[in-house]
Design a protein around this motif. Sequence first.
Motif, short mmCIF file in Angstrom:
data_model
loop_
_atom_site.label_atom_id
_atom_site.label_comp_id
_atom_site.label_asym_id
_atom_site.label_seq_id
_atom_site.Cartn_x
_atom_site.Cartn_y
_atom_site.Cartn_z
N ALA A 1 61.38 79.65 -29.54
CA ALA A 1 61.46 79.83 -28.11
C ALA A 1 60.10 79.45 -27.43
O ALA A 1 60.21 78.85 -26.15
CB ALA A 1 61.92 81.44 -27.85
N ALA B 1 59.89 75.96 -26.96
CA ALA B 1 60.79 75.02 -26.60
C ALA B 1 60.83 73.98 -25.67
O ALA B 1 61.26 72.80 -26.08
CB ALA B 1 62.09 76.04 -26.06
N TRP C 1 68.11 79.74 -29.36
CA TRP C 1 67.58 80.51 -30.45
C TRP C 1 68.83 81.76 -30.66
O TRP C 1 69.10 82.11 -29.64
CB TRP C 1 66.17 80.91 -30.28
N HIS D 1 66.72 76.85 -23.70
CA HIS D 1 65.98 76.05 -22.85
C HIS D 1 66.86 74.72 -22.94
O HIS D 1 67.00 74.15 -23.69
CB HIS D 1 64.73 75.75 -23.37
N VAL E 1 60.19 83.63 -25.13
CA VAL E 1 60.72 82.81 -23.97
C VAL E 1 60.34 81.58 -23.84
O VAL E 1 59.23 81.25 -24.42
CB VAL E 1 60.53 83.55 -22.40
#
Length: 361
Positions: free
Chosen positions: A22, A25, A45, A56, A242
């Motif tokens: 993440a 990404a 993910w 993403h 993220v």
Amino acid sequence: MPVRQRLWQELDMLCRLGVGLAPIAPDVCALLRALVGADAAALFWMDGNGQSAGFHHENSPTSVRNLFLNEPHLFTGAGETNISALAQPDGPRTGRLLAPGAQYFRSNSYNLLVRANGHHHTLDLRVEALGRTRAVVGLFRPPGPGFSDAQAALLERAGASLARAFLPGAAAPGSTAAQATGHVLLDADGQRPALADATALQLLQNAHLPGLGLYGASTADLPADLLHRLRLQPDGQRHIPVPDGVLHAQAHPLHPVAGGALQWLVTLQLQRLPQIEVVRRVLQLPLTPLQREIAVTAGLGHARTDCSALIGIGNALLKKQLRTILEVAGASDWEDLAAHLQGKNTTHSMHSAYTQSESSY
């Protein structure tokens, strides 16, 4: 060939950090698109239950992203090849969608997501680590020539590097840097969002979390069960991987004024991972593959005395290569190089990174 070799090394260096996919990404998608040959790339993910926990996509319209995040029921059922289906370990790791049947092209998964993004052909990869699926990769092309077996083999090769992202990696050199902080005020009646600042809305939008498709949203568009969707307990905190970092979420009780009801404040903070920044700084320098490995070792906080064993080279070769690295980086010694790469020393310029030619790669 030197450019492709550099891309493979960049992918491997980022994944070896062991921070998951993440936070890296955007880098991974760009690298896979260039290495394999595609018009766009996406990375999904998984959580501990094998369900998609975030994604993403390089160029997806906001309407499609919101649909994918908020309406998962549209992409389940007979004939739907969704991310959960691609994550199942009951078929080949690569290329399940290389030659799909007619039913696939009638599905919502194709028409509302793939086709709506301007894509037609998909090359997929299931990333497995520690005995379970951790991510699914999708590479896309518009109508016309599709993906070849050779390209599928390249994506399969990348899977080995991607799996390493979920294994223990390098420790962070220094503290995690906070890039943005936002707040959401929850009311006392059911802990519903009552007010959110622009930064909080932007952070939630960019997180691409299931149930939080928030493009163009205001406070009124936040879900009533925001804490549940963030998997956040009152008076608790959570670090959520993220794109481009980690979203730190924390719920604080606000002491009420006299006669008032208890409210809660959710603080959201995007944190950059310093080890990723180290790799990016190294990649800006015109170094050879071996020199990059040495420089990253310094930037990640390893001692010079450990470098030879970590990379597998002799002290004489290390000394020779280090002389060039220090000159390129404008550093005086190993410790100064580490400070440069960790962003701690901004008084010296890595001048050669921008003046030497690409041929040095």
